[in-house]
Write a protein that holds these residues in place. Structure first.
Motif, mmCIF file in Angstrom:
data_model
loop_
_atom_site.group_PDB
_atom_site.id
_atom_site.type_symbol
_atom_site.label_atom_id
_atom_site.label_comp_id
_atom_site.label_asym_id
_atom_site.label_seq_id
_atom_site.Cartn_x
_atom_site.Cartn_y
_atom_site.Cartn_z
ATOM 1 N N ALA A 166 -2.106 22.647 -5.947
ATOM 2 C CA ALA A 166 -2.674 21.383 -5.466
ATOM 3 C C ALA A 166 -1.629 20.272 -5.583
ATOM 4 O O ALA A 166 -1.534 19.410 -4.709
ATOM 5 C CB ALA A 166 -3.926 21.028 -6.261
ATOM 6 N N LEU A 167 -0.826 20.322 -6.648
ATOM 7 C CA LEU A 167 0.175 19.262 -6.852
ATOM 8 C C LEU A 167 1.213 19.248 -5.732
ATOM 9 O O LEU A 167 1.540 18.187 -5.196
ATOM 10 C CB LEU A 167 0.880 19.449 -8.206
ATOM 11 N N SER B 77 0.833 -1.211 0.000
ATOM 12 C CA SER B 77 0.000 0.000 0.000
ATOM 13 C C SER B 77 0.868 1.263 0.000
ATOM 14 O O SER B 77 0.589 2.206 -0.740
ATOM 15 C CB SER B 77 -0.987 -0.013 1.175
ATOM 16 N N ILE B 78 1.938 1.250 0.791
ATOM 17 C CA ILE B 78 2.775 2.457 0.869
ATOM 18 C C ILE B 78 3.438 2.731 -0.476
ATOM 19 O O ILE B 78 3.439 3.861 -0.969
ATOM 20 C CB ILE B 78 3.827 2.313 1.993
ATOM 21 N N GLY C 55 3.460 16.661 -1.025
ATOM 22 C CA GLY C 55 3.893 16.722 0.367
ATOM 23 C C GLY C 55 3.070 15.819 1.271
ATOM 24 O O GLY C 55 3.612 15.046 2.053
ATOM 25 N N VAL C 56 1.746 15.903 1.142
ATOM 26 C CA VAL C 56 0.884 15.117 2.032
ATOM 27 C C VAL C 56 1.136 13.624 1.846
ATOM 28 O O VAL C 56 1.293 12.873 2.816
ATOM 29 C CB VAL C 56 -0.611 15.459 1.800
ATOM 30 N N ALA D 139 2.941 9.860 -5.750
ATOM 31 C CA ALA D 139 3.619 11.097 -5.342
ATOM 32 C C ALA D 139 4.868 11.346 -6.185
ATOM 33 O O ALA D 139 5.241 12.495 -6.422
ATOM 34 C CB ALA D 139 3.980 11.029 -3.861
ATOM 35 N N ILE D 140 5.510 10.262 -6.651
ATOM 36 C CA ILE D 140 6.682 10.436 -7.519
ATOM 37 C C ILE D 140 6.245 11.057 -8.845
ATOM 38 O O ILE D 140 6.870 11.992 -9.350
ATOM 39 C CB ILE D 140 7.397 9.085 -7.757
ATOM 40 N N VAL D 141 5.133 10.545 -9.390
ATOM 41 C CA VAL D 141 4.624 11.099 -10.652
ATOM 42 C C VAL D 141 4.283 12.582 -10.470
ATOM 43 O O VAL D 141 4.603 13.421 -11.322
ATOM 44 C CB VAL D 141 3.392 10.301 -11.129
ATOM 45 N N ILE D 142 3.654 12.905 -9.338
ATOM 46 C CA ILE D 142 3.324 14.314 -9.079
ATOM 47 C C ILE D 142 4.597 15.155 -9.025
ATOM 48 O O ILE D 142 4.662 16.247 -9.586
ATOM 49 C CB ILE D 142 2.531 14.444 -7.767
#
Lengths: 552, 323
Positions: free
Chosen positions: A78-79, A44-45, A84-85, A52-55
């Motif tokens: 937003a990205l 899941s992680i 970060g989140v 997040a890597i793609v972002i």
């Protein structure tokens, strides 16, 4: 040297094949086996992390040139919030602790499971529910939150995006963290095998134990703080928002009282992993066991007292600023001690190079850059300029990615054969390392320069003077990701098709190398009697090494 | 023109350079030793490891020496910082107001500007506050920064030593147009500053907007003087951060051609079409959320409910004139 084993099949009775009450996917998502829960976290992680890597890649692409490149400012905002989140709350905070802590902490101290297996499963469910709520926040209400992962008030109260649901998600995630911490502390206190005295427990366990205390004591502060933000938005209770009589600085204090110790939640287990890997590949005891163990505790303790260095320009009183500066310098000491001890461990060793060791060496190099740039930000005179600039962004990526991220891959390289019973090929991992190391420095070192030049963080657009280093940084992101993909593909292949690893492919002495790979359900047929010190390569080696037989 | 420097620029540069040199030397030492050990004690070359458990003397050395070094670093950091926080008594005070997403500088004689004009070689104190969310006032060339917080007054000071313009950034994230919350500090010779300070409104906010935005607009039935006043009210209330008067789209709809246009709005979640007549414009300014125009999701317009009735009428007349 070839690491493979004499056998050509995995042990029939391992934790993956054990029959349970449920079947199919339910045998995993309702399992209370610490190893299965560790694997659940791993999957899941890593799923969230890849998003997040793609972002991160998209953000770098947007910043390759001034002005609009691929997205509008509101999307960019937003990205970086999402990046970060997800990276903080869904990857690095639980990361090593939840995956490798779950899988290995009980085995390392000679226990059959954690102290509260059901609570452990509940922690994973809290993680999934919290993560789901955070994801839901993207598509509902006013749209994806655009506050940055720090949710600073008053902006987080004013924005029409869906901050309330996102912070409630963080609230639920907090429970996952608290319960895991509680579980591990109890496990380390109560479940150690006979002879496993406090100064015989492996250093990863010391690190994990210190981390657990931070999780228990600091996370509730964050949970309440984000809940207050939600209340502020829904009912305007006037705690933080000056428009209704609140104090925005109080929000920053409360937020960082958790979020600074959280940095140590992220880095301590990584330090623990490094302290496991070095002795194994140097085939000698760690240098200064007690110094490393106590420095973990010292970091956990001092880590509570330095949150104010996130607020050096916030308008906080000048007295508070210099006190926090002094304490910040003090917390550098235990980290420095660890680095010196790690390097000294290699002295007069019999060193076997491996991808895990290479990633560990990269960890020491990159973490040192992170730490040394941290000194520049701890000194008040220089911090005022670098605060809230790309210097900070570069610095914390050196710590969290160069540190925790590289240690995460090192841990996976080190323990993958134990978790899956199979070996990966060395060559793709070495090439992947090279790409990651070069790409990483090309991506983040320019950020230090940009910050020194005065480029503020969270900027969608920038003045032409900053263009060159942004181009270098974006190119770095492509090199870095190609390395990550190469490594990920090889792991993915090896988990089914890799060579059989055997019990102890690296010649380690800690207890996980005394059980089969993958370990059986409940780890040990007989609880081991520990008669040797950790990292004692003269007495601690399993009797049979690199064979498929079960131990002890 | 070269970027000006302040009396603190050099102090910062020296401390920064010293820390960087220390960091580079330390890093190279650690890395070189690590690589040397890995090569020298490779298992092929050195097959039997020596079981060394530690060395107390070494441990003490590498605890105490770093402790002394960081104490020194703290001290110099603190000294530099003390200089930054002790404002000389003769400082020339300018009030700074931050809001989404522009800066306004208010001088003691009532003069207002969107750029920070300061005389060279004079101590300048900025007394700062915010009207909405957190901002941070940052002049990279002077190496100074301080957050600008609503409900509080924060300060910083500097003494510019050479003339010229330098960038001002907002360094604390403040929403959609954070990256565009820019301004300039213009360091002037004393005479030039004095004539600006006491002189005509050549750099007043409204005039600055005229030149900066260079609006191409056709106004009908509206005198030049009324137009000046209307634009000043719009400027003072931050309207130009999101609305243009030349028909180009920014965060909000352009004011040009808005009058009598059909607006698709959401009222309590229901979609409706309203013609933008005078009454609508009045409501849209005072309570923008009540009839939220479609297509601007996520954009917040703060209600301009502190306008005087005459100001409100002036703005509405101005919008009507923008055909």
């Amino acid at each position: 040297m070839s690491y493979g084993s004499a056998g050509n099949a995995l042990p029939l009775n391992n934790f993956r094949t054990t029959k349970t009450r449920y079947s199919g996917i339910f045998a995993w998502i309702f399992s209370t086996d610490h190893k299965r829960i560790g694997i659940l976290y791993l999957i899941s992680i890593l799923s969230f992390t890849s998003v997040a890597i793609v972002i991160g890649l998209l953000m770098r692409l947007e910043l390759i040139a001034p002005g609009e490149t691929i997205v509008k400012p509101e999307t960019y905002n937003a990205l970086f919030t999402l990046h970060g989140v997800i990276m903080i709350f869904l990857f690095v905070v639980p990361g090593l602790q939840a995956i490798f802590g779950n899988f290995f902490l009980p085995i390392l101290i000679g226990a059959r499971d954690v102290a509260f297996p059901r609570l452990n499963l509940l922690s994973w469910w809290c993680y999934m529910i919290g993560a789901f709520m955070a994801v839901l926040a993207l598509f509902t209400g006013g749209g994806a939150p655009d506050t940055g992962w720090t949710f600073y008030v008053p902006y987080s109260v004013r924005t029409s995006t869906n901050v309330s649901l996102a912070v409630l998600g963080v609230f639920v995630l907090g429970f996952s963290s608290i319960l895991t911490g509680l579980n591990f502390v109890t496990t380390v206190h109560r479940m150690r095998a006979p002879g496993m005295s406090w100064f015989r427990i492996p250093l990863f366990v010391w690190a994990s134990y210190s981390t657990s205390w931070i999780q228990i004591l600091a996370t509730p502060v964050l949970a309440i703080t984000v809940l207050l933000v939600a209340f502020e938005r829904l009912f305007a209770i006037g705690i933080f928002d000056p428009a209704s009589g609140g104090d925005p600085l109080m929000y920053q204090h409360l937020f960082w009282i958790y979020s600074h110790p959280a940095v140590y939640i992220m880095i301590l287990p990584a330090m623990g992993v490094v302290s496991e890997i070095l002795p194994t590949f140097a085939r000698k005891p760690i240098f200064g066991y007690k110094a490393i163990a106590f420095s973990s505790l010292a970091i956990a303790f001092f880590g509570y007292l330095v949150w104010g260095h996130h607020m050096f320009t916030s308008g906080m009183s000048d007295t508070a600023r210099w006190i926090f500066s002094l304490l910040t310098f003090l917390v550098a000491i235990p980290s420095a001690i660890k680095v010196f001890n790690w390097v000294a461990t290699l002295y007069k060793g019999a060193i076997q190079m491996s991808p895990a060791l290479l990633f560990t060496m990269a960890f020491i190099f990159l973490f040192s850059i992170g730490g040394l740039t941290g000194l520049i930000q701890g000194a008040l005179a220089t911090s005022i300029h670098t605060h809230d600039t790309y210097f900070v962004v570069g610095h914390f990526h050196y710590i969290i990615f160069g540190g925790t991220g590289f240690a995460f891959i090192a841990a996976l390289l080190y323990w993958f054969p134990k978790m899956y019973g199979r070996l990966y090929r060395m060559k793709p991992m070495y090439i992947g390392w090279g790409l990651m190391f070069v790409g990483f420095n090309a991506l983040y070192f320019p950020m230090l320069i940009l910050g020194w030049m005065g480029m503020p963080r969270r900027y969608y657009d920038y003045i032409p003077e900053f263009h060159f280093w942004h181009v270098v940084s974006t190119i770095g992101s492509w090199i870095l990701v190609s390395g990550i993909i190469l490594i990920a593909v090889e792991f993915f292949r090896a988990r089914k098709h890799g060579e059989i690893a055997g019990d102890n492919p690296w010649g380690g002495v800690t207890l996980e190398w005394h059980v089969p790979s993958p370990p059986p359900h409940e780890n040990f047929d007989v609880i081991p009697q520990v008669t040797w010190d950790t990292y004692d390569f003269e007495h601690g080696l399993p009797e049979k090494t690199a064979e498929g037989a079960s131990h002890p | 023109m070269t970027t000006p420097v302040s009396s603190f620029t050099e102090t910062f540069d020296i401390i920064f350079l010293a820390l960087v040199i220390f960091a580079v030397v330390t890093l190279l030492l650690i890395t070189a030793i690590m690589i040397y050990f890995v090569v020298r004690y490779n298992r092929k070359r050195h097959p039997r490891a020596e079981p060394i458990h530690g060395n107390t003397t070494l441990e003490i050395i590498w605890t105490v020496i770093p402790l002394l070094i960081v104490t020194g670093m703290f001290y110099y950091g603190y000294e530099g910082f003390r200089y930054l926080r002790e404002v000389p008594e003769d400082a020339f005070t300018i009030n700074v107001v931050g809001r989404m997403w522009d800066w306004t500088f208010e001088y003691e004689n009532g003069r207002k500007s969107d750029k920070l004009y300061v005389p060279v070689d004079r101590n300048v104190k900025l007394s700062m506050t915010s009207l909405d969310v957190n901002h941070s006032f940052f002049i990279p060339a002077f190496r100074v920064k301080e957050d600008v917080v609503p409900g509080r007054t924060t300060y910083l000071w500097f003494k510019p030593q050479t003339v010229g313009p330098a960038d001002v950034f907002c360094a604390e994230y403040c929403g959609q147009r954070h990256a565009y919350m820019l301004s300039e500090v213009v360091v002037m010779e004393k005479d030039a500053f004095d004539s600006w300070y006491g002189g005509e409104a050549d750099s007043s906010p409204a005039a600055a907007v005229e030149t900066a935005a260079a609006p191409v607009e056709e106004t009908t039935g509206f005198t030049e003087e009324q137009r000046e006043r209307a634009r000043k009210v719009l400027w003072d209330n931050g309207c130009f951060s999101c609305h243009t008067t030349d028909g180009s789209e920014n965060l909000g709809p352009s004011l040009k051609g808005l009058f009598q246009k059909d607006r698709y709005v959401l009222v309590d979640g229901q979609e409706r079409v309203i013609t933008a007549d005078e009454a609508y414009l009045r409501r849209a300014i005072v309570d923008p959320d009540a009839e939220y125009v479609k297509g601007y999701d996520g954009v917040i317009m703060p209600p301009a409910d502190d306008l005087s009735p005459s100001e409100l009428t002036l703005i509405i007349d101005y919008i009507q004139s923008l055909k």
